[in-house]
Design a protein around this motif. Structure first.
Motif, mmCIF file in Angstrom:
data_model
loop_
_atom_site.group_PDB
_atom_site.id
_atom_site.type_symbol
_atom_site.label_atom_id
_atom_site.label_comp_id
_atom_site.label_asym_id
_atom_site.label_seq_id
_atom_site.Cartn_x
_atom_site.Cartn_y
_atom_site.Cartn_z
ATOM 1 N N LEU A 50 0.664 -1.011 0.037
ATOM 2 C CA LEU A 50 -0.099 0.018 -0.085
ATOM 3 C C LEU A 50 0.761 1.427 0.091
ATOM 4 C CD1 LEU A 50 -2.621 -0.945 2.669
ATOM 5 C CD2 LEU A 50 -2.990 -1.081 0.179
ATOM 6 N N VAL A 51 0.351 2.206 -0.638
ATOM 7 C CA VAL A 51 1.069 3.598 -0.542
ATOM 8 C C VAL A 51 -0.132 4.436 -0.166
ATOM 9 C CG1 VAL A 51 2.392 5.207 -2.011
ATOM 10 C CG2 VAL A 51 2.655 2.927 -2.519
ATOM 11 N N PHE A 52 0.099 5.341 0.945
ATOM 12 C CA PHE A 52 -0.710 6.339 1.477
ATOM 13 C C PHE A 52 -0.312 7.555 0.810
ATOM 14 C CE2 PHE A 52 -1.001 2.880 4.229
ATOM 15 C CZ PHE A 52 -2.348 2.552 4.403
ATOM 16 N N VAL A 53 -0.601 8.502 0.284
ATOM 17 C CA VAL A 53 -0.199 9.659 -0.399
ATOM 18 C C VAL A 53 -1.050 10.915 0.119
ATOM 19 C CG1 VAL A 53 0.191 11.012 -2.580
ATOM 20 C CG2 VAL A 53 0.046 8.325 -2.598
ATOM 21 N N GLU A 54 -0.443 11.910 0.425
ATOM 22 C CA GLU A 54 -0.812 13.319 0.968
ATOM 23 C C GLU A 54 -0.540 14.311 -0.052
ATOM 24 O OE1 GLU A 54 -2.268 16.401 3.010
ATOM 25 O OE2 GLU A 54 -2.523 14.328 3.104
ATOM 26 N N VAL A 55 -1.356 14.704 -0.683
ATOM 27 C CA VAL A 55 -1.282 15.645 -1.844
ATOM 28 C C VAL A 55 -1.062 17.123 -1.197
ATOM 29 C CG1 VAL A 55 -2.133 16.801 -3.899
ATOM 30 C CG2 VAL A 55 -2.215 14.158 -3.373
ATOM 31 N N LYS A 56 -0.272 18.006 -1.714
ATOM 32 C CA LYS A 56 -0.239 19.278 -1.304
ATOM 33 C C LYS A 56 0.084 20.358 -2.676
ATOM 34 C CE LYS A 56 -0.840 19.465 3.286
ATOM 35 N NZ LYS A 56 -2.333 19.776 3.627
ATOM 36 N N GLN A 96 4.225 2.303 2.533
ATOM 37 C CA GLN A 96 4.893 3.492 2.490
ATOM 38 C C GLN A 96 4.060 4.722 2.709
ATOM 39 O OE1 GLN A 96 7.161 2.701 -1.041
ATOM 40 N NE2 GLN A 96 6.395 4.727 -1.938
ATOM 41 N N VAL A 97 4.333 5.972 2.980
ATOM 42 C CA VAL A 97 3.439 7.058 3.018
ATOM 43 C C VAL A 97 4.301 8.054 2.164
ATOM 44 C CG1 VAL A 97 2.388 8.905 4.415
ATOM 45 C CG2 VAL A 97 2.832 6.559 5.253
ATOM 46 N N ASP A 98 3.749 8.459 1.052
ATOM 47 C CA ASP A 98 4.416 9.689 0.053
ATOM 48 C C ASP A 98 3.892 10.803 0.234
ATOM 49 O OD1 ASP A 98 5.755 7.173 -0.936
ATOM 50 O OD2 ASP A 98 4.901 7.393 -2.907
ATOM 51 N N ALA A 99 4.742 12.103 -0.061
ATOM 52 C CA ALA A 99 4.129 13.391 -0.307
ATOM 53 C C ALA A 99 4.177 13.653 -1.706
ATOM 54 C CB ALA A 99 4.911 14.262 0.537
ATOM 55 N N ALA A 100 2.986 13.958 -2.212
ATOM 56 C CA ALA A 100 3.011 14.659 -3.644
ATOM 57 C C ALA A 100 2.746 16.043 -3.567
ATOM 58 C CB ALA A 100 1.977 13.555 -4.281
ATOM 59 N N LEU A 101 3.693 16.763 -4.204
ATOM 60 C CA LEU A 101 3.642 18.277 -4.188
ATOM 61 C C LEU A 101 3.263 18.358 -5.812
ATOM 62 C CD1 LEU A 101 7.096 18.563 -2.532
ATOM 63 C CD2 LEU A 101 4.932 18.265 -1.432
ATOM 64 N N VAL A 102 2.336 19.439 -5.749
ATOM 65 C CA VAL A 102 2.006 19.964 -6.894
ATOM 66 C C VAL A 102 2.403 21.707 -7.236
ATOM 67 C CG1 VAL A 102 -0.096 20.279 -8.775
ATOM 68 C CG2 VAL A 102 0.363 18.186 -7.392
ATOM 69 N N ASP A 103 3.011 21.694 -8.109
ATOM 70 C CA ASP A 103 3.039 23.466 -8.023
ATOM 71 C C ASP A 103 2.030 24.267 -8.977
ATOM 72 O OD1 ASP A 103 3.531 23.146 -11.039
ATOM 73 O OD2 ASP A 103 5.865 23.558 -10.787
ATOM 74 N N GLY A 104 2.182 25.438 -8.962
ATOM 75 C CA GLY A 104 0.979 26.125 -9.736
ATOM 76 C C GLY A 104 0.888 25.826 -11.323
ATOM 77 N N ARG A 105 1.990 25.130 -11.902
ATOM 78 C CA ARG A 105 1.754 24.717 -13.355
ATOM 79 C C ARG A 105 1.250 23.276 -13.383
ATOM 80 N NH1 ARG A 105 7.077 26.700 -12.936
ATOM 81 N NH2 ARG A 105 7.685 24.720 -13.341
ATOM 82 N N GLY A 106 1.048 22.866 -12.221
ATOM 83 C CA GLY A 106 0.666 21.133 -12.331
ATOM 84 C C GLY A 106 1.613 20.371 -12.498
ATOM 85 N N LYS A 107 2.806 20.777 -12.333
ATOM 86 C CA LYS A 107 3.859 19.860 -12.272
ATOM 87 C C LYS A 107 4.154 19.231 -10.797
ATOM 88 C CE LYS A 107 5.906 21.152 -16.055
ATOM 89 N NZ LYS A 107 5.742 20.574 -17.182
ATOM 90 N N ILE A 108 4.238 17.654 -10.978
ATOM 91 C CA ILE A 108 4.295 16.931 -9.802
ATOM 92 C C ILE A 108 5.818 16.552 -9.225
ATOM 93 C CG2 ILE A 108 3.742 14.756 -8.781
ATOM 94 C CD1 ILE A 108 1.695 14.447 -11.140
ATOM 95 N N GLN A 109 5.810 16.550 -8.036
ATOM 96 C CA GLN A 109 7.278 15.972 -7.349
ATOM 97 C C GLN A 109 6.672 14.942 -6.296
ATOM 98 O OE1 GLN A 109 9.904 18.392 -4.613
ATOM 99 N NE2 GLN A 109 11.170 18.141 -6.548
ATOM 100 N N ILE A 110 7.090 13.896 -6.462
ATOM 101 C CA ILE A 110 6.681 12.738 -5.516
ATOM 102 C C ILE A 110 7.862 12.438 -4.598
ATOM 103 C CG2 ILE A 110 5.869 10.355 -5.200
ATOM 104 C CD1 ILE A 110 3.928 11.613 -6.600
ATOM 105 N N LEU A 111 7.592 12.480 -3.290
ATOM 106 C CA LEU A 111 8.779 12.265 -2.150
ATOM 107 C C LEU A 111 8.283 10.981 -1.720
ATOM 108 C CD1 LEU A 111 8.830 15.675 -0.662
ATOM 109 C CD2 LEU A 111 10.274 14.943 -2.573
#
Length: 117
Positions: A50-56, A96-111
């Motif tokens: 399982l992967v739990f994802v927090e999106v910011k 695992q628990v991931d953080a998914a960051l999304v910028d103002g242009r819709g680009k993604i960075q997965i931690l």
């Protein structure tokens, strides 16, 4: 940002992230799942893990990351632990628990493994 705009912006960010994980072979199990600690944005499964994802979402990745507070991490981990209790292997389920960051242009960075148990 108004509450309504913020809500829809968050939904859009979650959809972008969900599509990215699905493209990489993950199956979406839950979206906005609510446990005793609060909401987990996305829960995926791949090969039994399982992967739990927090999106910011924010103007840039640094601001998005800064929006993840320790209190929020604790709540996510509490809810994730509860969700694991529903699995056949319980707390022994690979996860695992991931953080998914999304910028103002819709680009993604997965931690990956950003928020540890």
């Amino acid at each position: 940002m108004s509450g309504r705009v913020s809500y829809y912006s968050g939904l859009a960010a979650e959809e972008i992230v969900a599509r990215d994980y699905e493209r990489r072979g993950y199956m979406l199990r839950e979206q906005r799942w609510r446990g005793p600690g609060g909401e987990i944005d996305l829960i995926f499964e791949k090969a039994g893990a399982l992967v739990f994802v927090e999106v910011k979402k924010a103007r840039d990745f640094a601001l998005a990351a800064a929006r993840i507070t320790q209190r929020q991490v604790d709540r996510i981990l509490t809810s994730a632990s509860c969700y694991l209790g529903r699995m056949p292997a319980g707390q022994n389920t690979q996860m695992q628990v991931d953080a998914a960051l999304v910028d103002g242009r819709g680009k993604i960075q997965i931690l990956e493994n950003a928020l540890a148990f």
